[in-house]
Structure formats: C-alpha cells, structure tokens
Design an enzyme around this catalytic site. Structure first.
Site, mmCIF file in Angstrom:
data_model
loop_
_atom_site.group_PDB
_atom_site.id
_atom_site.type_symbol
_atom_site.label_atom_id
_atom_site.label_comp_id
_atom_site.label_asym_id
_atom_site.label_seq_id
_atom_site.Cartn_x
_atom_site.Cartn_y
_atom_site.Cartn_z
ATOM 1 N N SER A 43 -5.417 -11.340 28.834
ATOM 2 C CA SER A 43 -5.493 -9.956 29.309
ATOM 3 C C SER A 43 -4.060 -9.437 29.417
ATOM 4 O O SER A 43 -3.113 -10.235 29.429
ATOM 5 C CB SER A 43 -6.141 -9.971 30.698
ATOM 6 O OG SER A 43 -5.921 -8.762 31.372
ATOM 7 N N TYR A 68 -7.196 -12.861 39.578
ATOM 8 C CA TYR A 68 -7.409 -12.673 38.140
ATOM 9 C C TYR A 68 -6.072 -12.799 37.396
ATOM 10 O O TYR A 68 -5.948 -13.537 36.417
ATOM 11 C CB TYR A 68 -8.023 -11.289 37.907
ATOM 12 C CG TYR A 68 -8.353 -10.987 36.465
ATOM 13 C CD1 TYR A 68 -9.332 -11.693 35.789
ATOM 14 C CD2 TYR A 68 -7.696 -9.955 35.782
ATOM 15 C CE1 TYR A 68 -9.654 -11.394 34.463
ATOM 16 C CE2 TYR A 68 -8.012 -9.653 34.467
ATOM 17 C CZ TYR A 68 -8.987 -10.376 33.815
ATOM 18 O OH TYR A 68 -9.301 -10.090 32.499
#
Ligand SMILES: NC(=O)c1ccc[n+]([C@@H]2O[C@H](COP(=O)([O-])OP(=O)(O)OC[C@H]3O[C@@H](n4cnc5c(N)ncnc54)[C@H](OP(=O)(O)O)[C@@H]3O)[C@@H](O)[C@H]2O)c1
Length: 273
Positions: free
Chosen positions: A138, A151
């Site tokens: 990501s 995350y």
C-alpha cells in the site's frame, strides 16, 4: 499451463486479479477463507475464464489450511508460477484507542499471513525453476498515515520483508515485487472504518476520519490494480516497487527526496484544513 495462486479473492483486488489472470490463460487457484463467498467471483467470470478458476479454502492465519492447500497444489500441479499475497484488512483508529490484541491481529493477517503462505508455497515455485511472488502492500507501506497505525506498521514490515526476500531469491530466478496502491474503491474502507466515528472528537481527528471515509468513496477503479498485476506477471524480471493510483508516485518521490520536516509541514497543513 501457468499456475497462479491468490489469497483473499472473495472481493476487491484479489477477486479482480483472479478474473484478470484467468482471462490471460492462467490456471487460477483463487483462495478465500470462506468459499461460500465464491459466487461473487464466479458470477463475474466469463465462461471460458470461469473454467480456469478453482476456489479453495485458505485463511492466511491458519497454518493447517495453508498446508492443506499446499499439498493439494503439489498433488494436482506439482509446481507454482506466481504467488500473489493479497489478503489483508485495515484497522482504523488512533493509537490510544487500539488494544494491543488488535495490533497483533492486524500483523497476523497482513504480515505473518504473507510470511506463512510464502514459506509454504516457495518450494513449489522452486520446483518450477523460478517464478514470481507479488505482495500487495500500500502507499501505507512507505508513508505513515495517521489514524492507521497498525495497518501502516504491518505494511512497512511487509515492505522490509519483501526487499530482503527479493535479494535472497533473485539468484534463483524468483522475483519478489510490491504493489503499492493509493485509495481504490473496494470493501476495505467500509470494513476498517465502520467503528471509527468522527463524533465527539477534536477537530483534527474529525477531519482525518472524514478524509479517510471520502477516500474510500472516491477511490479509483480497482480493475486498474488487477491489470497492473497482470502486467507484472507478464514481465520476465519484474521490478521491486509498483506505486499505483492517485498521488502514489508523487508521495513516493516526496518521501524519498524531500527532508521529512517539509513533508510533515505539508501534511499537517492539509489536515489543518
Ligand atoms: N482498496 C485500497 O484502497 C487498498 C489500498 C492499498 C492497499 N490495499 C491492499 O489490497 C489488499 C486487498 O484489499 P482490498 O482493497 O481488495 O479489500 P477487500 O475487498 O476487503 O479484500 C480483502 C480480501 O482479503 C481477505 N482476507 C482478510 N483476512 C483474511 C484472512 N485471514 N485470510 C484470507 N483472506 C483474508 C478478505 O476476505 P473476507 O471477505 O473473508 O473478509 C477479502 O477477500 C489488502 O492487502 C489491502 O491492504 C488496498
């Protein structure tokens, strides 16, 4: 026939990548933790592609399910060309509000899930004489977004692991790559932000949560990422990093080239409205 195994194919990038690779002629082992969810994938697949997709159960946190899938693949095909570690989710919340157990769960899926699955299937890529491991990271893999601590940390860990593994495996003709998407319209936002309410908070936090919710709604079309993964599969020696989506490349360059103080000032100014 080339074999690709993908984790987390019940929705989003995983589902679309299964369709993309099946269209390209791969035999796709589309794994999901709940195969009851397979209809969404199979209904979207055109007949010729659907025939090339096999849905298998595999939760990336469950050693026995991973081992079962590995044995099944070994018996059926004896090799693997491409492994795509896609399964993941995003825990939204501010540091003081997130229990350590939530951090551990986040790492169990996004990081240790990838480590477990890669350890299990690497011998089958070696049997193939080479291949590709594509890890879905990501922009949070190289930039620490506030409100997404667990995350971000899990994706940073994934990036370090992937860099290291790439250098270990390159001499064996096994290429490890990272796909680093910005915001795309998949289910991940709804799942991760549903308990992250902007009410009764300081303005800074409210603005941040609203921005994250908006990013989910205005995110780009996820088929873009599936197509990119398809292209990486076609490359003989793919690169390490593939930032993709709105702002991903410029954020990467900013972080690499500008002093942190300047980056920080720009981000805080934006969040300050
Ligand atoms: N969408 C974005 O904007 C974005 C941006 C950057 C990176 N990513 C990354 O892209 C990947 C895919 O996410 P997505 O956006 O496509 O979201 P998604 O639609 O929510 O898909 C996530 C997939 O992972 C599966 N999964 C979660 N935990 C699992 C486990 N323990 N074992 C096996 N499968 C599991 C989910 O299965 P269930 O249906 O069973 O929950 C689902 O199939 C993730 O790694 C995510 O971090 C997404």
């Amino acid at each position: 026939m080339k074999i690709a195994l993908i984790t987390g194919t019940s929705s989003g990038f995983g589902l679309l990548t299964a369709l993309e690779l099946a269209k390209k002629g791969y035999r796709v082992i589309a794994t999901m933790r709940d195969p009851e969810k397979r209809h969404r994938l199979l209904e979207l697949a055109e007949k010729s592609a659907a025939d090339r997709i096999e849905v298998w159960r595999m939760d990336v946190t469950k050693e026995e399910e991973i081992d079962g899938a590995r044995k099944k693949l070994e018996d059926a095909y004896g090799k693997l060309d491409v492994l795509i570690n896609n399964a993941g989710y995003a825990t939204g919340g501010f540091f003081s509000e997130i229990e350590v157990s939530e951090w551990e769960k986040q790492f169990q899926t996004n990081f240790f899930g990838t480590v477990r699955v890669t350890r299990a299937f690497l011998p089958l890529i070696r049997k193939n004489g080479g291949g590709k491991i594509i890890n879905i990271s990501s922009v949070s893999g190289f930039f620490g977004f506030p409100g997404l601590g667990p995350y971000t940390a899990s994706k940073h860990a994934l990036e370090g692991f992937s860099e290291s593994l790439r250098l270990e495996l390159a001499p064996e003709n096994i290429w490890v790559s990272l796909v680093e998407p910005a915001a795309y319209a998949t289910d991940i936002w709804e799942k991760g932000l549903k308990n992250f309410s902007p009410e009764n908070r300081p303005k800074f936090q409210q603005r941040l949560i609203k921005m994250a919710m908006k990013a989910g709604k205005t995110g780009s079309d996820p088929t873009e990422v599936a197509r990119l993964i398809g292209k990486i599969c076609d490359e003989e020696k793919p690169g390490l990093r593939y930032p993709v989506g709105k702002g991903a490349r410029s954020l990467y360059r900013w972080k690499a080239l500008l002093p942190w103080r300047l980056v920080e000032r720009a981000v805080l100014k934006k969040l300050d409205g």
